[in-house]
Motif scaffolding. Structure first.
Motif, short mmCIF file in Angstrom:
data_model
loop_
_atom_site.label_atom_id
_atom_site.label_comp_id
_atom_site.label_asym_id
_atom_site.label_seq_id
_atom_site.Cartn_x
_atom_site.Cartn_y
_atom_site.Cartn_z
N HIS A 197 33.01 31.73 86.70
CA HIS A 197 33.83 30.55 86.43
C HIS A 197 35.32 30.88 86.50
O HIS A 197 36.14 30.31 85.79
CB HIS A 197 33.47 29.97 85.06
N LYS A 198 35.63 31.80 87.39
CA LYS A 198 37.01 32.27 87.56
C LYS A 198 37.97 31.10 87.82
O LYS A 198 37.67 30.20 88.58
CB LYS A 198 37.03 33.22 88.76
N GLY A 199 39.12 31.15 87.16
CA GLY A 199 40.16 30.15 87.41
C GLY A 199 39.95 28.84 86.68
O GLY A 199 40.70 27.89 86.88
N LYS A 200 38.91 28.81 85.84
CA LYS A 200 38.66 27.57 85.10
C LYS A 200 38.63 27.84 83.60
O LYS A 200 38.30 28.94 83.16
CB LYS A 200 37.33 26.96 85.54
N SER A 201 38.95 26.82 82.85
CA SER A 201 38.78 26.88 81.41
C SER A 201 37.80 25.77 81.02
O SER A 201 37.62 24.81 81.78
CB SER A 201 40.11 26.67 80.69
N PHE A 202 37.24 25.92 79.83
CA PHE A 202 36.25 24.94 79.42
C PHE A 202 36.46 24.55 77.97
O PHE A 202 37.06 25.29 77.19
CB PHE A 202 34.84 25.51 79.62
N GLY A 203 35.99 23.37 77.66
CA GLY A 203 36.09 22.91 76.28
C GLY A 203 34.86 22.13 75.89
O GLY A 203 34.09 21.67 76.75
N ILE A 227 26.93 16.94 72.24
CA ILE A 227 27.96 17.87 72.73
C ILE A 227 28.25 17.52 74.19
O ILE A 227 27.32 17.36 74.99
CB ILE A 227 27.45 19.32 72.69
N THR A 228 29.53 17.38 74.54
CA THR A 228 29.92 17.19 75.94
C THR A 228 30.82 18.35 76.34
O THR A 228 31.78 18.65 75.64
CB THR A 228 30.66 15.85 76.13
N ILE A 229 30.48 18.99 77.43
CA ILE A 229 31.27 20.12 77.92
C ILE A 229 32.23 19.64 79.02
O ILE A 229 31.81 18.93 79.94
CB ILE A 229 30.35 21.24 78.45
N TYR A 230 33.49 20.00 78.87
CA TYR A 230 34.54 19.59 79.81
C TYR A 230 35.12 20.81 80.54
O TYR A 230 35.14 21.91 80.00
CB TYR A 230 35.67 18.89 79.06
N GLU A 231 35.59 20.56 81.74
CA GLU A 231 36.24 21.60 82.53
C GLU A 231 37.73 21.29 82.63
O GLU A 231 38.12 20.16 82.91
CB GLU A 231 35.64 21.63 83.94
N VAL A 232 38.53 22.31 82.41
CA VAL A 232 39.99 22.18 82.45
C VAL A 232 40.50 23.13 83.51
O VAL A 232 40.03 24.27 83.60
CB VAL A 232 40.60 22.52 81.07
N ASP A 233 41.43 22.67 84.30
CA ASP A 233 42.00 23.50 85.34
C ASP A 233 42.99 24.49 84.71
O ASP A 233 43.91 24.10 84.00
CB ASP A 233 42.72 22.60 86.35
N THR A 234 42.80 25.76 84.98
CA THR A 234 43.64 26.78 84.35
C THR A 234 44.94 27.01 85.11
O THR A 234 45.92 27.49 84.57
CB THR A 234 42.86 28.12 84.28
N THR A 235 44.94 26.66 86.38
CA THR A 235 46.13 26.95 87.19
C THR A 235 47.28 26.00 86.89
O THR A 235 48.41 26.26 87.27
CB THR A 235 45.80 26.81 88.70
N GLY A 236 46.99 24.90 86.23
CA GLY A 236 48.03 23.93 85.97
C GLY A 236 48.24 22.96 87.11
O GLY A 236 49.12 22.10 87.07
N ARG A 237 47.42 23.06 88.16
CA ARG A 237 47.60 22.17 89.32
C ARG A 237 47.08 20.75 89.03
O ARG A 237 47.54 19.80 89.61
CB ARG A 237 46.89 22.74 90.54
N TYR A 245 28.73 18.01 81.61
CA TYR A 245 27.39 17.59 81.18
C TYR A 245 27.41 17.36 79.67
O TYR A 245 28.37 17.76 78.99
CB TYR A 245 26.33 18.65 81.55
N ASN A 246 26.39 16.70 79.16
CA ASN A 246 26.27 16.62 77.71
C ASN A 246 24.83 16.93 77.29
O ASN A 246 23.94 17.03 78.13
CB ASN A 246 26.76 15.26 77.17
N TYR A 247 24.67 17.16 76.01
CA TYR A 247 23.32 17.37 75.47
C TYR A 247 23.30 16.98 74.00
O TYR A 247 24.33 17.00 73.34
CB TYR A 247 22.85 18.82 75.65
N ARG A 248 22.13 16.60 73.54
CA ARG A 248 21.97 16.32 72.12
C ARG A 248 21.72 17.61 71.37
O ARG A 248 20.98 18.47 71.83
CB ARG A 248 20.78 15.40 71.91
N TRP A 249 22.33 17.71 70.20
CA TRP A 249 22.06 18.87 69.34
C TRP A 249 20.59 18.83 68.92
O TRP A 249 20.09 17.80 68.49
CB TRP A 249 22.96 18.81 68.11
N THR A 250 19.93 19.96 69.09
CA THR A 250 18.57 20.12 68.58
C THR A 250 18.63 21.25 67.55
O THR A 250 19.56 22.04 67.56
CB THR A 250 17.62 20.50 69.72
N PRO A 251 17.67 21.32 66.66
CA PRO A 251 17.74 22.37 65.64
C PRO A 251 17.88 23.75 66.30
O PRO A 251 17.12 24.09 67.21
CB PRO A 251 16.39 22.23 64.92
#
Lengths: 486, 486
Positions: A197-203, A227-237, A245-251
């Motif tokens: 996942h080089k060059g990317k950040s995630f949240g 939970i929803t996972i987001y991708e953020v551009d690290t280069t600032g472009r 994607y998202n998923y429901r919390w399971t135990p």
């Protein structure tokens, strides 16, 4: 522009100016970043100190009361690692990670406490994150997670406080009654350490049980966590994030064998074999990024360890997206050394933080810390400041809470009661009183003038309704006061 | 740019294009403005009609469901006068001032109900204002002020509703279930009619007993009411207002001999010989002007006359400063003809309208009214819209209230209970539900997607805490949805 370029680039006046010196600093920072040893970090600081040039104090509204010390400023670098963070609490008695002088710069790595929602993207291959989130059958990289008891059923610290906060940073000479000014010089996303996942950040965004929406949904089950996972551009472009994607919390069963049917506290590793991912959610939607620190402040005096969740007069988990690059915060110092720490990094958040979290995304910030001594305050706009004040390029932003200082106001059971007693109405009341005080103190208005001005030119917004001590911010434009200086 | 230039200037495609035709229109508007006769106003409309050219429907997000009628639009002009306003209430059964077709334009003068706080500046020499505010020993220009009983002790109508609203305008063919789109084409301040104040407009800010601050002040008496008079530049050269003076409300005896120890309702003439003016208040402070209409909407179905103070699902006294030039409102039609009216003009207001009022300043607005028939709504973003929706150049703004439809929700005593039962917390709950509905309906999101998006990209602010039914607005940027059209 990368963090390193920013700190010590050719156009900077506070770092090495030759390519060789620049390479040295970069190497030192890389070493510090990879290391888990507090010593290495301090060496990082010391090395830059050795090459420190005079850093002129920047100009700002309240410069007149700043303690400038020797006029020479040092630049420290604090990597995020198991031994440079406190997980879930502020503490006046924690050992400082570093001690700085007024005027010094500190680059501080911060980790999102939600990284384990997708460890593949947000932990793996990142030595700092791996050290913090380490957890096997016998040991956790950071055992205490929260200010609660060490034998709590859900885990040491009881999740009474959730934010991974880097620090504390001790400010030499700071004492109760002083004001600490924190300038946010730069904020950048932390790149994924996983080569895939080089060059990317995630949240991660967790729509959790502590969210305003919880139980009030159209579709069943009403008490679900998503939970929803987001991708953020690290280069600032790109100035926007996108959902993956998202998923429901399971135990989830943690490595110690404890089952977590809901999100007892963020940071429990999510076994992705147990969840169902929905790909392509929020398709084609671009979330504007507003990188900022949800939690930043100085240690309260009232207790040894204070839950990081409710914000208070000393700052902490204010969760205002305006606390980003270019912003300046002013905090009342409550304990010797001030004990500044920062965490809860966000790529973006809306006013209210409705579902309980933002895009929780690791960030690295560069800060300048400036001390205003108590004796220098009378007659300045910082006199009597007893709440966290935010200054941006265009605005003053004041923070009201349901309880201005809940620890002092709610008595012995404050740490629990605050989660049951909040309301926006109360926070609005507090914000009104603080803005009135600000206008009367800093602009010399009469009470009647201040009240009229508030009604016609101050905007009150809902900062958050999910942090125990709910928040309302009041925004006033600096341009309203053109002929008053300051 | 003046109102006339805007409406029918050389660059417009919906009016006369020759200097002669232009002069004609200006003359007609001047005549209409000077007249108190409804007939004159209708003639004004008819004259423009006679010269009406095809006005193409403007493009906007929801154009597909608009009823365009013949393709020819008429431009009406409604002066503010005693017989073109309702004071303090909406009414489904009031006689319409004019009836228009979908797509028609209407220029509407509105008067601030606070003009009598400084009649010298805001009433004198202005025939329209003089007709509305006329009051001698035997007669009031507009007797009913509010939806209350005609024999109320404080005066006919009891002050149960306070806003001078011009209208109603009946929209041909409008029926319950339809949506009325109102585009605000232009907004300009109303110049003082007093030659001594030529080229200036004025407004009043009343820090009144219904304000959020009332009783919670630092200085005595805590239950004081303070009026501040502001000056607004009419030429448009200055984008800020300035304070002139303030005074404390003292008991005022109206021409009927009734004493008003507090502001029973705005519009009671203030005898300036009985008050003490403080000149030079808010010295050197520049208030950004944000001209807008505090009260605008369609008539509710629930009662014959409805107090103008609490906003509701049909709009009304929303008090959002974003409802200015360039904004578009969408209202659910509740009664035949929709019965649109507008008043409560503001030069500027902050979010929360803290002390009870804005800079209350007479304005003239030009509106285009577009009907979306119920049958055309399914499948469009306006389907199921049951609250006032605001669209600006950059944002969608949704309005939540403590009670979405307080008349229906609070039962027989709703008109009184609403003033005791409001909270921001409840309005936040309503705003959350409405934004969720909006995102799911107009953007096709799942509930989980909508909830996540709200937490990271929607800003919730406090619209007002002074109108009985308190308001929270939710703002989402249109640019978030780049690939979705609309």
């Amino acid at each position: 522009m990368s963090l390193y370029e920013h700190i010590c680039g050719p156009s900077c006046n506070h770092g090495p100016s030759t390519p060789e010196a620049m390479a040295d600093v970069k190497e030192e920072f890389q070493v510090a970043r990879r290391s888990f040893l507090r010593d290495a970090m301090v060496v990082g600081g010391a090395t830059v100190t050795a090459s420190a040039l005079t850093m002129p104090m920047g100009r700002n509204a309240f410069a007149q009361s700043a303690q400038t010390g020797s006029g020479l400023a040092t630049h420290y670098y604090i990597p995020a690692a198991a031994n440079t963070v406190l997980w879930g609490y502020f503490s006046k008695s924690a050992k400082p990670v570093v001690e700085v002088n007024s005027g010094d710069f500190v680059t501080i790595e911060t980790l999102t406490h939600h990284a384990n929602d997708d460890a593949e993207r947000m932990v793996k291959g990142d030595p700092g994150a791996e050290s913090v989130f380490f957890w096997d059958k016998t040991r956790r990289g950071v055992d205490r997670r929260g200010a609660g008891p060490m034998d709590a059923k859900v885990g040491a610290g009881g999740g009474e406080g959730v934010h991974v906060c880097t620090g504390p940073v001790r400010i030499k000479g700071a004492e109760p009654g002083d004001i600490l000014e924190v300038r946010i010089i730069d904020v950048v996303p932390r790149p994924s350490g996983n080569p895939a996942h080089k060059g990317k950040s995630f949240g991660s965004n967790a729509a959790a049980w502590w969210g305003f929406h919880y139980g009030d949904t159209l579709t069943e089950p009403k008490q679900r966590e998503v939970i929803t996972i987001y991708e953020v551009d690290t280069t600032g472009r790109r100035n926007w994030a996108r959902a993956l994607y998202n998923y429901r919390w399971t135990p989830q069963t943690d490595p110690f064998g404890v089952v977590h049917p809901t999100i007892d506290y963020p940071g429990v590793p999510v076994d992705h074999r147990t969840i169902k991912k929905n790909e392509g959610v929020l398709k084609n939607i671009r979330i504007p990024v507003r990188p900022h620190f949800g939690t930043m402040g100085v240690a309260p005096a009232e207790a040894e360890m204070v839950n990081s969740i409710p914000p208070n007069h000393t700052g902490g988990n204010i969760d205002n997206w305006r606390i980003g690059k270019g912003a300046t915060l002013y905090y009342p110092v409550a304990v010797p050394g001030a004990m500044f720490s920062v965490g809860d990094p966000h790529a973006s958040q809306g006013d209210s933080e409705l579902c309980g979290t933002a895009i929780e995304c690791s960030l690295t910030g560069t800060f300048q810390l400036i001390l205003h001594k108590k004796a220098s305050l009378p007659g300045t706009p910082l006199a009597e400041l007893n709440y966290p004040l935010l200054e941006t390029a265009d605005d003053w932003v004041l923070h009201g809470f349901s309880y201005a200082n809940y620890l002092a106001e709610l008595g012995p059971n404050a740490k629990n009661d605050i989660f049951a007693k909040s309301s926006i109405d109360k926070a609005m009341r507090d914000a009104y009183r603080k803005m009135r005080h600000f206008l009367m103190t800093t602009q010399g208005l009469s009470e009647d003038e201040a009240i009229s001005l508030m009604s016609i030119a101050v905007d009150f917004g809902i900062t958050q309704v999910v942090d125990g001590n709910w928040g309302v911010h009041a925004v006033v434009k600096k341009s309203i006061f053109p002929a008053r200086g300051g």
